[in-house]
Design a protein around this motif. Structure first.
Motif, PDB file in Angstrom:
ATOM      1  N   SER A   1      58.364  28.258  44.968  1.00 60.75           N
ATOM      2  CA  SER A   1      59.756  28.729  45.059  1.00 60.75           C
ATOM      3  C   SER A   1      60.002  29.516  46.333  1.00 60.75           C
ATOM      4  O   SER A   1      61.094  29.467  46.901  1.00 60.75           O
ATOM      5  CB  SER A   1      60.098  29.574  43.829  1.00 60.75           C
ATOM      6  OG  SER A   1      60.023  28.801  42.644  1.00 60.75           O
ATOM      7  N   VAL A   2      58.983  30.252  46.777  1.00 64.81           N
ATOM      8  CA  VAL A   2      59.107  30.967  48.061  1.00 64.81           C
ATOM      9  C   VAL A   2      59.190  29.959  49.198  1.00 64.81           C
ATOM     10  O   VAL A   2      60.033  30.072  50.086  1.00 64.81           O
ATOM     11  CB  VAL A   2      57.916  31.927  48.271  1.00 64.81           C
ATOM     12  CG1 VAL A   2      57.952  32.498  49.689  1.00 64.81           C
ATOM     13  CG2 VAL A   2      57.960  33.053  47.256  1.00 64.81           C
ATOM     14  N   LEU A   3      58.330  28.953  49.147  1.00 63.38           N
ATOM     15  CA  LEU A   3      58.253  27.990  50.230  1.00 63.38           C
ATOM     16  C   LEU A   3      59.564  27.208  50.398  1.00 63.38           C
ATOM     17  O   LEU A   3      59.984  26.900  51.533  1.00 63.38           O
ATOM     18  CB  LEU A   3      57.095  27.021  49.995  1.00 63.38           C
ATOM     19  CG  LEU A   3      56.680  26.141  51.169  1.00 63.38           C
ATOM     20  CD1 LEU A   3      56.177  26.991  52.338  1.00 63.38           C
ATOM     21  CD2 LEU A   3      55.598  25.156  50.741  1.00 63.38           C
TER      22      LEU A   3
ATOM     23  N   GLY B   1      62.528  28.309  49.408  1.00 60.60           N
ATOM     24  CA  GLY B   1      63.669  29.217  49.606  1.00 60.60           C
ATOM     25  C   GLY B   1      64.372  29.686  48.360  1.00 60.60           C
ATOM     26  O   GLY B   1      65.420  30.352  48.449  1.00 60.60           O
ATOM     27  N   ILE B   2      63.840  29.394  47.169  1.00 61.35           N
ATOM     28  CA  ILE B   2      64.472  29.886  45.941  1.00 61.35           C
ATOM     29  C   ILE B   2      64.235  31.387  45.804  1.00 61.35           C
ATOM     30  O   ILE B   2      65.135  32.149  45.447  1.00 61.35           O
ATOM     31  CB  ILE B   2      63.912  29.136  44.711  1.00 61.35           C
ATOM     32  CG1 ILE B   2      64.275  27.656  44.789  1.00 61.35           C
ATOM     33  CG2 ILE B   2      64.435  29.745  43.411  1.00 61.35           C
ATOM     34  CD1 ILE B   2      63.646  26.806  43.704  1.00 61.35           C
ATOM     35  N   ILE B   3      63.018  31.819  46.104  1.00 63.38           N
ATOM     36  CA  ILE B   3      62.685  33.240  46.149  1.00 63.38           C
ATOM     37  C   ILE B   3      62.626  33.649  47.619  1.00 63.38           C
ATOM     38  O   ILE B   3      61.880  33.074  48.401  1.00 63.38           O
ATOM     39  CB  ILE B   3      61.324  33.527  45.484  1.00 63.38           C
ATOM     40  CG1 ILE B   3      61.368  33.174  43.986  1.00 63.38           C
ATOM     41  CG2 ILE B   3      60.934  34.988  45.656  1.00 63.38           C
ATOM     42  CD1 ILE B   3      60.032  33.333  43.274  1.00 63.38           C
ATOM     43  N   GLU B   4      63.450  34.603  47.999  1.00 62.65           N
ATOM     44  CA  GLU B   4      63.488  35.018  49.398  1.00 62.65           C
ATOM     45  C   GLU B   4      63.798  36.496  49.518  1.00 62.65           C
ATOM     46  O   GLU B   4      64.223  37.142  48.549  1.00 62.65           O
ATOM     47  CB  GLU B   4      64.548  34.203  50.159  1.00 62.65           C
ATOM     48  CG  GLU B   4      65.936  34.290  49.550  1.00 62.65           C
ATOM     49  CD  GLU B   4      66.929  33.356  50.224  1.00 62.65           C
ATOM     50  OE1 GLU B   4      66.515  32.637  51.148  1.00 62.65           O
ATOM     51  OE2 GLU B   4      68.095  33.382  49.849  1.00 62.65           O
ATOM     52  N   LYS B   5      63.575  37.031  50.703  1.00 58.25           N
ATOM     53  CA  LYS B   5      63.819  38.458  50.949  1.00 58.25           C
ATOM     54  C   LYS B   5      65.318  38.724  51.070  1.00 58.25           C
ATOM     55  O   LYS B   5      66.067  37.881  51.500  1.00 58.25           O
ATOM     56  CB  LYS B   5      63.109  38.888  52.224  1.00 58.25           C
ATOM     57  CG  LYS B   5      61.582  38.884  52.091  1.00 58.25           C
ATOM     58  CD  LYS B   5      60.888  39.209  53.389  1.00 58.25           C
ATOM     59  CE  LYS B   5      61.171  40.652  53.821  1.00 58.25           C
ATOM     60  NZ  LYS B   5      60.428  41.003  55.028  1.00 58.25           N
TER      61      LYS B   5
END
Length: 213
Positions: A205-207, A209-213
């Motif tokens: 999900s980070v990769l 873009g679902i989880i992002e800063k």
């Protein structure tokens, strides 16, 4: 080995649940990470619960590795001469990769602790000792190669959990019938998919873009 393995299953299940807090955002994830340090207060000192858990996990790890070495030596002694032609009939891939999968996981755990707990190495910029767990998580898995390393480790974990769950239940005498063996094998699949799959959701999900800063 069975008892220490079941303790590890309980730990990684709880750890996986905590990782999924990342989907709630930075504030929620960091609050969860901070709360772990306060568990048991004032009965326990600050980070007391974490240290009790860490010591328990170290003892379980020593027991697990020690049992694995003892079983390997016992197997080697029972058959000092290798098969001329060995056919893996009736054995699963997860059972045949337990030893190497365990070594892979052990190496990964060392890096994982350096990355997120002991030194807090940020592979994206080389910084260490940061106090923002969410930022460290996102910046780590923004690197595609770190996500690949993590997913390979999760594949090894899935294989290990699949056969380990069945073996633990067998050792504890819970596979004495065909029906109970089928349930134990199904339990192995459920544990492997839920835990390894749950862990994999966050880096993926980070990769993307679902989880992002």
């Amino acid at each position: 080995m069975a008892v220490s393995g079941l303790l590890f299953i309980a730990f990684v299940l709880g750890h996986m649940y905590g990782n999924l807090k990342a989907f709630s955002g930075e504030e929620s994830f960091n609050e969860y990470a901070h709360h772990l340090r306060e568990l048991g207060e004032p009965m326990l000192p600050h980070e007391g619960f974490l240290w009790i858990m860490r010591v328990g996990l170290i003892v379980a790890l020593l027991a697990h590795v020690g049992a694995a070495v003892a079983l390997w030596k016992r197997a080697a002694k029972a058959r000092p001469v290798k098969y001329v032609a060995k056919k893996n009939v009736g054995s699963s891939l997860s059972s045949r990769t337990m030893r190497w999968g365990g070594l892979t996981l052990l190496a990964f755990v060392v890096w994982h602790l350096l990355n997120f707990t002991i030194v807090k190495i940020n592979p994206s910029n080389g910084e260490t000792g940061g106090e923002n767990p969410y930022a460290l998580l996102v910046e780590t898995f923004d690197l595609w190669w770190m996500t690949i390393i993590y997913l390979v480790a999760m594949l090894a974990l899935a294989f290990h959990l699949h056969h380990g769950t069945f073996s633990s239940l067998q050792t504890l005498g819970l596979t004495n019938s065909a029906a109970s063996r089928a349930r134990a094998r199904a339990a192995g699949w459920v544990v492997a998919i839920v835990i390894a799959g749950g862990f994999s959701l966050v880096p993926l999900s980070v990769l993307v873009g679902i989880i992002e800063k």
